[in-house]
Motif scaffolding. Structure first.
Motif, PDB file in Angstrom:
ATOM      1  N   ARG A 488       0.841  -1.189   0.000  1.00  0.00           N
ATOM      2  CA  ARG A 488       0.000   0.000   0.000  1.00  0.00           C
ATOM      3  C   ARG A 488       0.877   1.241   0.000  1.00  0.00           C
ATOM      4  O   ARG A 488       1.496   1.584   1.005  1.00  0.00           O
ATOM      5  N   VAL A 489       0.916   1.924  -1.157  1.00  0.00           N
ATOM      6  CA  VAL A 489       1.643   3.184  -1.264  1.00  0.00           C
ATOM      7  C   VAL A 489       0.645   4.275  -1.644  1.00  0.00           C
ATOM      8  O   VAL A 489      -0.422   3.999  -2.207  1.00  0.00           O
ATOM      9  N   THR A 490       1.004   5.496  -1.340  1.00  0.00           N
ATOM     10  CA  THR A 490       0.159   6.640  -1.711  1.00  0.00           C
ATOM     11  C   THR A 490       0.786   7.316  -2.924  1.00  0.00           C
ATOM     12  O   THR A 490       1.956   7.693  -2.905  1.00  0.00           O
ATOM     13  N   ILE A 491       0.001   7.443  -3.990  1.00  0.00           N
ATOM     14  CA  ILE A 491       0.504   7.968  -5.266  1.00  0.00           C
ATOM     15  C   ILE A 491      -0.231   9.248  -5.615  1.00  0.00           C
ATOM     16  O   ILE A 491      -1.460   9.335  -5.472  1.00  0.00           O
ATOM     17  N   LEU A 492       0.528  10.245  -6.096  1.00  0.00           N
ATOM     18  CA  LEU A 492      -0.042  11.501  -6.557  1.00  0.00           C
ATOM     19  C   LEU A 492       0.267  11.648  -8.050  1.00  0.00           C
ATOM     20  O   LEU A 492       1.353  12.077  -8.429  1.00  0.00           O
ATOM     21  N   PRO A 493      -0.658  11.281  -8.953  1.00  0.00           N
ATOM     22  CA  PRO A 493      -0.398  11.422 -10.403  1.00  0.00           C
ATOM     23  C   PRO A 493      -0.470  12.885 -10.820  1.00  0.00           C
ATOM     24  O   PRO A 493      -1.430  13.591 -10.489  1.00  0.00           O
ATOM     25  N   LEU A 494       0.545  13.336 -11.550  1.00  0.00           N
ATOM     26  CA  LEU A 494       0.636  14.748 -11.922  1.00  0.00           C
ATOM     27  C   LEU A 494       0.643  14.963 -13.438  1.00  0.00           C
ATOM     28  O   LEU A 494       0.281  16.035 -13.915  1.00  0.00           O
ATOM     29  N   TYR A 502       1.117   7.154 -16.228  1.00  0.00           N
ATOM     30  CA  TYR A 502       1.204   8.483 -15.632  1.00  0.00           C
ATOM     31  C   TYR A 502       2.614   8.723 -15.075  1.00  0.00           C
ATOM     32  O   TYR A 502       3.402   7.798 -14.903  1.00  0.00           O
ATOM     33  N   PHE A 503       2.875   9.993 -14.781  1.00  0.00           N
ATOM     34  CA  PHE A 503       4.047  10.360 -13.984  1.00  0.00           C
ATOM     35  C   PHE A 503       3.546  11.105 -12.749  1.00  0.00           C
ATOM     36  O   PHE A 503       2.564  11.852 -12.808  1.00  0.00           O
ATOM     37  N   GLY A 504       4.223  10.869 -11.650  1.00  0.00           N
ATOM     38  CA  GLY A 504       3.815  11.523 -10.419  1.00  0.00           C
ATOM     39  C   GLY A 504       4.784  11.207  -9.295  1.00  0.00           C
ATOM     40  O   GLY A 504       5.933  10.838  -9.545  1.00  0.00           O
ATOM     41  N   ARG A 505       4.302  11.333  -8.063  1.00  0.00           N
ATOM     42  CA  ARG A 505       5.160  11.099  -6.900  1.00  0.00           C
ATOM     43  C   ARG A 505       4.543  10.038  -6.005  1.00  0.00           C
ATOM     44  O   ARG A 505       3.321   9.898  -5.925  1.00  0.00           O
ATOM     45  N   ILE A 506       5.419   9.303  -5.331  1.00  0.00           N
ATOM     46  CA  ILE A 506       4.980   8.425  -4.250  1.00  0.00           C
ATOM     47  C   ILE A 506       5.123   9.221  -2.957  1.00  0.00           C
ATOM     48  O   ILE A 506       6.222   9.668  -2.607  1.00  0.00           O
ATOM     49  N   ASP A 576      10.539  16.413 -10.369  1.00  0.00           N
ATOM     50  CA  ASP A 576       9.684  15.893  -9.301  1.00  0.00           C
ATOM     51  C   ASP A 576       8.247  15.662  -9.775  1.00  0.00           C
ATOM     52  O   ASP A 576       7.377  15.287  -8.987  1.00  0.00           O
ATOM     53  N   GLU A 577       8.001  15.918 -11.083  1.00  0.00           N
ATOM     54  CA  GLU A 577       6.657  15.710 -11.637  1.00  0.00           C
ATOM     55  C   GLU A 577       6.670  14.811 -12.870  1.00  0.00           C
ATOM     56  O   GLU A 577       5.700  14.107 -13.126  1.00  0.00           O
ATOM     57  N   GLY A 578       7.755  14.869 -13.678  1.00  0.00           N
ATOM     58  CA  GLY A 578       7.859  14.036 -14.858  1.00  0.00           C
ATOM     59  C   GLY A 578       7.523  14.729 -16.156  1.00  0.00           C
ATOM     60  O   GLY A 578       7.808  14.212 -17.240  1.00  0.00           O
ATOM     61  N   ALA A 602      10.028  12.172  -9.272  1.00  0.00           N
ATOM     62  CA  ALA A 602       9.056  11.713 -10.271  1.00  0.00           C
ATOM     63  C   ALA A 602       9.266  10.235 -10.584  1.00  0.00           C
ATOM     64  O   ALA A 602      10.394   9.778 -10.778  1.00  0.00           O
ATOM     65  N   VAL A 603       8.181   9.503 -10.600  1.00  0.00           N
ATOM     66  CA  VAL A 603       8.225   8.092 -10.995  1.00  0.00           C
ATOM     67  C   VAL A 603       7.180   7.870 -12.091  1.00  0.00           C
ATOM     68  O   VAL A 603       6.193   8.610 -12.196  1.00  0.00           O
ATOM     69  N   GLU A 604       7.431   6.850 -12.907  1.00  0.00           N
ATOM     70  CA  GLU A 604       6.456   6.468 -13.919  1.00  0.00           C
ATOM     71  C   GLU A 604       5.524   5.418 -13.316  1.00  0.00           C
ATOM     72  O   GLU A 604       5.976   4.475 -12.678  1.00  0.00           O
ATOM     73  N   ILE A 605       4.242   5.576 -13.569  1.00  0.00           N
ATOM     74  CA  ILE A 605       3.235   4.680 -12.983  1.00  0.00           C
ATOM     75  C   ILE A 605       2.464   3.996 -14.108  1.00  0.00           C
ATOM     76  O   ILE A 605       1.975   4.672 -15.033  1.00  0.00           O
ATOM     77  N   VAL A 606       2.354   2.679 -14.034  1.00  0.00           N
ATOM     78  CA  VAL A 606       1.595   1.914 -15.032  1.00  0.00           C
ATOM     79  C   VAL A 606       0.534   1.091 -14.313  1.00  0.00           C
ATOM     80  O   VAL A 606       0.852   0.318 -13.406  1.00  0.00           O
ATOM     81  N   VAL A 607      -0.718   1.286 -14.704  1.00  0.00           N
ATOM     82  CA  VAL A 607      -1.817   0.488 -14.156  1.00  0.00           C
ATOM     83  C   VAL A 607      -1.899  -0.816 -14.948  1.00  0.00           C
ATOM     84  O   VAL A 607      -1.965  -0.808 -16.173  1.00  0.00           O
TER      85      VAL A 607
END
Length: 882
Positions: A488-494, A502-506, A576-578, A602-607
């Motif tokens: 369980r991590v908290t993700i903020l897609p930006l 998406y790109f965003g922050r954990i 820090d946003e991507g 900034a991290v890349e997020i894939v659902v």
């Protein structure tokens, strides 16, 4: 019928099923006057060569098949179809005097392009009311579609079938059916297209009155399914083909590939010509070397074969050669002309019956060579049923040698397309070239489609990489602090790239480091004296950027040439946003070191586990816009199921709302479920498994690096090698609809997690961790011999079973493993392995005597035929007679 038309210095080729005059001038083209004016106003440079042959039969209302390099351009059919729709007299039999044109496109993106073009030309056609229909899988969507008064419907096969379930009467008004990019439609949606054609055929049979009915099919390649399209659904169509290679397929040119050693090409040529001499044929032998022309001509002469030769340095001019070419054949003498490719255009030969490619053709010259037989292409589909492939007039023979690899993939693709018989040797050569081309992409980014869907549909055309590059993919890893609890991590897609990427922050649950940093930066740059501009901007350096009251850390990605005022527009990345953007260089501020110590956030997020419906390769903008509006800048909870560098794959990812007074979070939506509910996405159960399969390369690469390091340090023994600390991979997430079982563990891949483990003895483990040696093989009736290329093999093992051979050995500190699944069975007890200084020789005794058509059940780029030992008796593989 074929024709040539001079365009500048070049000759364009066209193969026609019916003789016709082209309409090569816009002023005289069979189009509406208003449409001509609109095209001229938009500086339309056509009609092109293909359009000049396509427009007239379409405007006449005839069925048309057009194959051209321009076959994906909608202007091949849009202008004449719009002209037809304006002719009201044709539709008097319809109750509302409104005929419908239906344009079927291979995907939503092409459908959107066609629709935009129709809207562009709407003002010059008073009766044009186009509609674009892209439906989801929800039945309610189809029931709400209204197409009354619509003259042109643009859609895809899948969407049309969903619409017909709710409105089957649509086809009763259908007068013009356009199949756009026919080869793609037939390859990606064969069943759906033929279902639509069957429905259209029934509707036309039941239609009252004399309505016009027309089918137009355009594309870049001939497809085997076009034959039943023409035979069963079209009425004596005009077939226009302006690509020689495609005309050769339509014209039933027989393609033969003859493997041989490069040093034995001349002997193979003589065997082929021995047959053609017994049949009155006109043969062209093509090579790319003047020296080879002379050599072949001399060899033919010494074997009593009368031949002609032509290259740039030969004394005899083109007219002289042509005259002798004609006279020899008319006198009943077989004709053989040996020539280089650069002489073909001056000779203009089109009546050859056989072309022999002594030098392996590049895709560029292949069509030119085939064109020399165009007089002997079969004239049309009507004769196809009566023609035996082995007795066609025209034949193309390719000599395949060990030096032919350069152009092997292109020729292989064409031969597959032509449904020719393809030897194993060509597959092998093509695989090696493709592997080499993939290696050339090693510095490119990892393929985005591979990351987001687990598959790349066209790796040969894709410019990006499809294998792991540690120096790129593992250069910046997500730190352990960022993912404290993967479950369980908290993700903020930006930044929303598309619906599932998406790109965003954990964001950390307690004291988030970036939140603290951002506050400190904002306070620091509030002071005017701290906002120090940068005099010299450097690439890859971190700077500050102030946007209103918010300060960002940015990195310079690209610097163009400066203008006179020493200020330039530069490309930056918000680390820090991507996202990326362009700013003036004078907007950048010096960033103190204390603000650079925290790594880019900034991290890349894939659902995971969801993809577009209908075999689409991109998300429909409706889905992306909906997800963008719903999730951007909002907190989400997610389970991390896999990581690679700074990319995280999550399943599920849930939008949440915090209730501070009750100290709890409320789940509002699941992104994957949200996409599925729109009807434009579908399940993708293989996604995560494909990503994990890709990342297993990391274990192999790290193992190889570790062994090399141990060897350099003279470490005694190689029992321990690098491996994953936690090898349990979450397999159940693919089956879970909204969440993953708590018992499964995420696959977090980084160098920090790779430690030494005991080397397993199981051969499957060796296969995962070792390098694959190069293997060459040859056979006789009783045995198969494998030569494993390995220097001074140590600690070798070779295990035999009835259908498998497992070989492993160390060489110069590296582990080599080959796990081979055989095409046919062997006698394990009689099979042997002998280790030599430069190779290991494996002898397999066949269970049943005879010739194997291939060694392995599945292709393996590391295994190839040994041409030097390959012997083929003449009675086993004769030259295919024609």
């Amino acid at each position: 019928f074929q024709s040539f038309q001079n365009v500048g210095k070049e000759k364009n080729f066209v193969f026609l099923s019916k003789k016709m005059e082209p309409s090569s001038d816009l002023e005289t083209a069979p189009l509406l006057d208003g449409l001509k004016k609109e095209l001229a106003w938009k500086k339309f440079s056509g009609p092109t060569f293909t359009e000049s042959y396509c427009w007239p039969p379409v405007a006449w209302g005839c069925d048309v098949v057009a194959i051209s390099h321009q076959g994906n351009d909608p202007l091949l059919y849009i202008p004449p179809v719009l002209t037809l729709l304006e002719l009201e007299s044709d539709y008097k039999a319809l109750p509302n005097m409104s005929g419908v044109s239906l344009i079927l496109c291979p995907g939503w993106k092409k459908a959107q392009l066609v629709f935009d073009l129709l809207k562009m030309y709407r003002k010059c056609c008073r009766r044009l009311h186009p509609v674009l229909i892209i439906l989801g899988q929800n039945k309610e969507a189809a029931s709400q579609v209204e197409i009354r008064g619509c003259e042109v419907v643009v859609t895809t096969p899948y969407n049309l079938l969903r619409l017909l379930e709710q409105n089957s009467r649509l086809l009763c008004r259908l007068c013009h059916l356009v199949l756009d990019e026919i080869e793609v439609l037939f390859s990606d949606a064969t069943e759906q297209v033929f279902t639509i054609l069957d429905c259209y055929k029934k509707a036309t049979a039941q239609a009252q009155g004399s309505l016009p009915h027309q089918i137009i099919a355009v594309g870049t390649h001939w497809n085997k399914h076009i034959t039943p399209l023409v035979k069963e659904f079209m009425n004596d169509p005009h077939i226009v083909i302006t690509v020689v290679e495609e005309a050769a397929i339509f014209g039933l040119v027989q393609q033969v590939v003859q493997p041989c050693m490069n040093s034995k090409r001349t002997a193979e040529l003589l065997k082929i010509l021995d047959f053609t001499q017994r049949n009155l044929q006109k043969v062209l032998v093509f090579t790319d070397s003047e020296t080879e022309v002379d050599m072949i001509h001399k060899a033919l002469k010494s074997n009593s074969i009368v031949s002609l030769k032509k290259h740039k340095e030969s004394k005899c001019n083109a007219e002289c050669v042509l005259e002798r070419w004609r006279k020899m054949h008319s006198s009943g003498t077989p004709v053989v002309l040996v020539l280089t490719d650069d002489c073909l255009q001056s000779l203009g030969i089109t009546d050859a019956t056989c072309v022999i490619h002594f030098s392996f053709p590049s895709p560029g010259v292949f069509g030119q060579r085939l064109q020399s037989m165009s007089d002997n292409f079969c004239p049309g589909i009507k004769v196809w049923s009566a023609v035996d492939q082995e007795h066609t007039k025209a034949k193309s023979v390719i000599l395949l040698t060990e030096n032919s690899s350069c152009h092997a993939p292109g020729i292989l693709q064409y031969l597959k397309h032509a449904e020719a018989e393809i030897p194993e040797e060509l597959y092998d050569l093509a695989a090696r070239v493709l592997e080499s081309e993939e290696d050339e992409k090693f510095s490119r980014p990892l393929c985005a489609s591979l990351k987001t869907f687990g598959i790349c549909r066209n790796r040969t055309e894709c410019p990006d990489r499809h294998q792991i590059n540690l120096s790129i993919d593992m250069a910046q890893n997500i730190t352990d602090e960022m993912i404290e609890t993967p479950e369980r991590v908290t993700i903020l897609p930006l930044l929303i790239v598309h619906a599932t990427n998406y790109f965003g922050r954990i964001v950390k649950k307690q004291k988030d480091q970036y939140t603290v940093l951002a506050e400190e930066m904002n306070d620091y740059f509030k002071v005017p004296g701290h906002r120090i501009s940068v005099n010299t901007v450097e690439k890859s350096v971190f700077y500050g950027l102030r946007e209103g009251a918010i300060c960002h850390r940015v990195q310079v990605v690209e610097i163009p040439a400066k203008d006179e005022e020493n200020v330039c527009n530069i490309t930056i990345k918000y680390i820090d946003e991507g996202r990326t953007s362009q700013v003036n260089s004078d907007q950048l501020l010096q960033l103190p070191a204390k603000f650079q110590s925290l790594p880019p956030q900034a991290v890349e997020i894939v659902v995971c586990r969801v993809k577009p419906i209908d075999n689409e390769v991109e998300w429909n903008p409706k889905v992306t816009d909906h997800i963008n509006h719903k999730i951007k800048g909002k907190l989400h909870h997610a389970k991390v199921v896999h990581t690679l560098g700074k990319t995280v794959w999550v399943d599920p990812m849930v939008g949440v709302t915090s209730l501070p007074t009750m100290k709890m979070w409320i789940n509002e939506y699941n992104i994957r479920s949200e996409i599925l509910s729109m009807g434009l996405g579908t399940d993708n159960p293989e996604h995560l498994g494909e990503i994990q399969k890709l990342c297993r390369q990391i274990l192999v690469l790290d193992h190889a690096e570790s062994l090399e390091h141990f060897t350099k340090e003279d470490t005694a023994g190689l029992e321990e090698a690098s491996g994953p600390q936690d090898t349990s991979i979450e397999e159940n997430s693919a089956e879970s609809s909204n969440s993953t079982p708590p018992s499964s563990k995420p696959s977090i891949i980084s160098r920090n997690h790779i430690v030494k483990t005991k080397e397993a003895e199981d051969s499957t483990v060796h296969q995962k961790k070792g390098c694959h040696p190069q293997i060459k093989w040859f056979q006789d009736h009783v045995t198969v011999t494998l030569k494993v290329q390995i220097l001074r093999a140590d600690d070798s093992k070779c295990e035999f079973s009835r259908e498998k051979v497992a070989f492993s050995a160390y060489s110069e500190g590296k582990l080599y493993v080959a796990d081979l699944e055989l095409y046919q069975s062997v006698i394990a007890e009689k099979s042997t392995c002998v280790i030599k200084d430069t190779e290991a020789v494996i002898l397999l005794v066949k269970e049943k005597k005879g010739v194997w058509c291939k060694l392995l059940k599945n292709k393996n780029v590391h295994v190839s035929l040994d041409f030097e030992h390959w012997e083929e008796p003449e009675d086993e593989r004769p030259f295919t007679v024609g």
